[in-house]
Design a protein around this motif. Structure first.
Motif, PDB file in Angstrom:
ATOM      1  N   UNK A 126       0.835  -1.196   0.000  1.00 36.07           N
ATOM      2  CA  UNK A 126       0.000   0.000   0.000  1.00 36.07           C
ATOM      3  C   UNK A 126       0.872   1.248   0.000  1.00 36.07           C
ATOM      4  N   UNK A 127       0.377   2.282  -0.675  1.00 39.39           N
ATOM      5  CA  UNK A 127       1.073   3.568  -0.648  1.00 39.39           C
ATOM      6  C   UNK A 127       0.037   4.684  -0.596  1.00 39.39           C
ATOM      7  N   UNK A 128       0.469   5.818  -0.059  1.00 39.31           N
ATOM      8  CA  UNK A 128      -0.412   6.968   0.083  1.00 39.31           C
ATOM      9  C   UNK A 128       0.452   8.215  -0.050  1.00 39.31           C
ATOM     10  N   UNK A 129      -0.128   9.278  -0.569  1.00 39.63           N
ATOM     11  CA  UNK A 129       0.620  10.524  -0.681  1.00 39.63           C
ATOM     12  C   UNK A 129       0.772  11.165   0.695  1.00 39.63           C
ATOM     13  N   UNK A 130       1.752  12.016   0.818  1.00 42.57           N
ATOM     14  CA  UNK A 130       1.999  12.713   2.076  1.00 42.57           C
ATOM     15  C   UNK A 130       0.776  13.548   2.463  1.00 42.57           C
ATOM     16  N   UNK A 131       0.164  14.207   1.496  1.00 43.65           N
ATOM     17  CA  UNK A 131      -0.995  15.046   1.812  1.00 43.65           C
ATOM     18  C   UNK A 131      -2.177  14.204   2.293  1.00 43.65           C
ATOM     19  N   UNK A 132      -2.402  13.037   1.691  1.00 41.80           N
ATOM     20  CA  UNK A 132      -3.479  12.158   2.158  1.00 41.80           C
ATOM     21  C   UNK A 132      -3.168  11.612   3.549  1.00 41.80           C
ATOM     22  N   UNK A 133      -1.915  11.285   3.777  1.00 40.56           N
ATOM     23  CA  UNK A 133      -1.510  10.785   5.088  1.00 40.56           C
ATOM     24  C   UNK A 133      -1.745  11.836   6.169  1.00 40.56           C
ATOM     25  N   UNK A 134      -1.408  13.100   5.885  1.00 39.75           N
ATOM     26  CA  UNK A 134      -1.569  14.173   6.860  1.00 39.75           C
ATOM     27  C   UNK A 134      -3.031  14.395   7.230  1.00 39.75           C
ATOM     28  N   UNK A 135      -3.936  14.146   6.291  1.00 44.07           N
ATOM     29  CA  UNK A 135      -5.356  14.361   6.550  1.00 44.07           C
ATOM     30  C   UNK A 135      -5.876  13.444   7.653  1.00 44.07           C
ATOM     31  N   UNK A 136      -5.469  12.163   7.607  1.00 39.19           N
ATOM     32  CA  UNK A 136      -5.987  11.218   8.595  1.00 39.19           C
ATOM     33  C   UNK A 136      -5.076   9.994   8.690  1.00 39.19           C
ATOM     34  N   UNK A 137      -3.976  10.095   9.432  1.00 42.66           N
ATOM     35  CA  UNK A 137      -3.044   8.973   9.528  1.00 42.66           C
ATOM     36  C   UNK A 137      -3.665   7.716  10.147  1.00 42.66           C
ATOM     37  N   UNK A 138      -4.556   7.901  11.107  1.00 43.81           N
ATOM     38  CA  UNK A 138      -5.195   6.748  11.741  1.00 43.81           C
ATOM     39  C   UNK A 138      -6.033   5.962  10.735  1.00 43.81           C
ATOM     40  N   UNK A 139      -6.703   6.663   9.840  1.00 43.58           N
ATOM     41  CA  UNK A 139      -7.524   6.007   8.817  1.00 43.58           C
ATOM     42  C   UNK A 139      -6.639   5.217   7.861  1.00 43.58           C
ATOM     43  N   UNK A 140      -5.489   5.763   7.500  1.00 47.22           N
ATOM     44  CA  UNK A 140      -4.552   5.061   6.612  1.00 47.22           C
ATOM     45  C   UNK A 140      -4.116   3.757   7.264  1.00 47.22           C
ATOM     46  N   UNK A 141      -3.773   3.812   8.541  1.00 46.79           N
ATOM     47  CA  UNK A 141      -3.339   2.620   9.260  1.00 46.79           C
ATOM     48  C   UNK A 141      -4.464   1.596   9.351  1.00 46.79           C
ATOM     49  N   UNK A 142      -5.681   2.056   9.623  1.00 46.07           N
ATOM     50  CA  UNK A 142      -6.831   1.141   9.687  1.00 46.07           C
ATOM     51  C   UNK A 142      -7.057   0.450   8.360  1.00 46.07           C
ATOM     52  N   UNK A 143      -7.011   1.206   7.276  1.00 48.65           N
ATOM     53  CA  UNK A 143      -7.261   0.632   5.957  1.00 48.65           C
ATOM     54  C   UNK A 143      -6.185  -0.371   5.549  1.00 48.65           C
ATOM     55  N   UNK A 144      -4.958  -0.142   5.974  1.00 52.62           N
ATOM     56  CA  UNK A 144      -3.862  -1.044   5.610  1.00 52.62           C
ATOM     57  C   UNK A 144      -3.886  -2.326   6.441  1.00 52.62           C
ATOM     58  N   UNK A 145      -4.544  -2.287   7.593  1.00 57.05           N
ATOM     59  CA  UNK A 145      -4.567  -3.465   8.454  1.00 57.05           C
ATOM     60  C   UNK A 145      -3.182  -3.739   9.006  1.00 57.05           C
ATOM     61  N   UNK A 146      -2.694  -4.946   8.777  1.00 55.20           N
ATOM     62  CA  UNK A 146      -1.374  -5.303   9.294  1.00 55.20           C
ATOM     63  C   UNK A 146      -0.276  -5.158   8.247  1.00 55.20           C
ATOM     64  N   UNK A 147      -0.578  -4.543   7.131  1.00 52.88           N
ATOM     65  CA  UNK A 147       0.390  -4.362   6.042  1.00 52.88           C
ATOM     66  C   UNK A 147       1.120  -3.029   6.178  1.00 52.88           C
ATOM     67  N   UNK A 148       2.388  -2.982   5.764  1.00 51.44           N
ATOM     68  CA  UNK A 148       3.112  -1.702   5.784  1.00 51.44           C
ATOM     69  C   UNK A 148       2.575  -0.747   4.718  1.00 51.44           C
ATOM     70  N   UNK A 149       2.724   0.530   4.974  1.00 49.37           N
ATOM     71  CA  UNK A 149       2.273   1.567   4.048  1.00 49.37           C
ATOM     72  C   UNK A 149       3.457   2.470   3.711  1.00 49.37           C
ATOM     73  N   UNK A 150       3.674   2.685   2.427  1.00 47.82           N
ATOM     74  CA  UNK A 150       4.699   3.633   1.985  1.00 47.82           C
ATOM     75  C   UNK A 150       4.041   4.998   1.878  1.00 47.82           C
ATOM     76  N   UNK A 151       4.575   5.973   2.590  1.00 52.17           N
ATOM     77  CA  UNK A 151       4.071   7.342   2.494  1.00 52.17           C
ATOM     78  C   UNK A 151       4.987   8.066   1.515  1.00 52.17           C
ATOM     79  N   UNK A 152       4.383   8.552   0.436  1.00 53.61           N
ATOM     80  CA  UNK A 152       5.147   9.111  -0.673  1.00 53.61           C
ATOM     81  C   UNK A 152       5.195  10.626  -0.647  1.00 53.61           C
ATOM     82  N   UNK A 153       6.352  11.152  -0.975  1.00 50.33           N
ATOM     83  CA  UNK A 153       6.537  12.582  -1.150  1.00 50.33           C
ATOM     84  C   UNK A 153       7.114  12.764  -2.549  1.00 50.33           C
TER      85      UNK A 153
END
Length: 83
Positions: A8-35
């Motif tokens: 999974x990957x997400x943009x920095x701006x999307x991550x800043x909006x709601x980091x907890x939601x990103x973590x929930x959606x990824x479950x137990x998988x790592x997420x790359x936060x992209x800049x």
């Protein structure tokens, strides 16, 4: 080109909006936060981070055991009951 080492990957701006939601959606998988479409950092759940640390500790112990096996001939035999 830099590899993205996550499913999974997400943009920095999307991550800043709601980091907890990103973590929930990824479950137990790592997420790359992209800049600028390059990995800035990876976010992992606490359980995954602990598992990574446990694996690294195990690798250190294996290396230590292998190193000590090379010096086995120098070991001194002792009786466990007298130690």
């Amino acid at each position: 080109m830099q590899a993205i080492l996550a499913d999974y990957s997400v943009s920095m701006s999307e991550f800043k909006k709601n980091p907890a939601q990103v973590l929930r959606e990824a479950g137990d998988k790592p997420v790359a936060v992209l800049n600028h479409n390059r990995p800035a950092f990876y976010m992992v759940a606490p359980e995954l981070f602990e598992a990574i640390l446990d694996d690294l500790a195990d690798r250190d112990l294996v290396a230590l055991a292998r190193q000590r096996l090379t010096t086995k001939a120098l070991a001194i035999e002792v009786d466990i009951d007298t130690v």
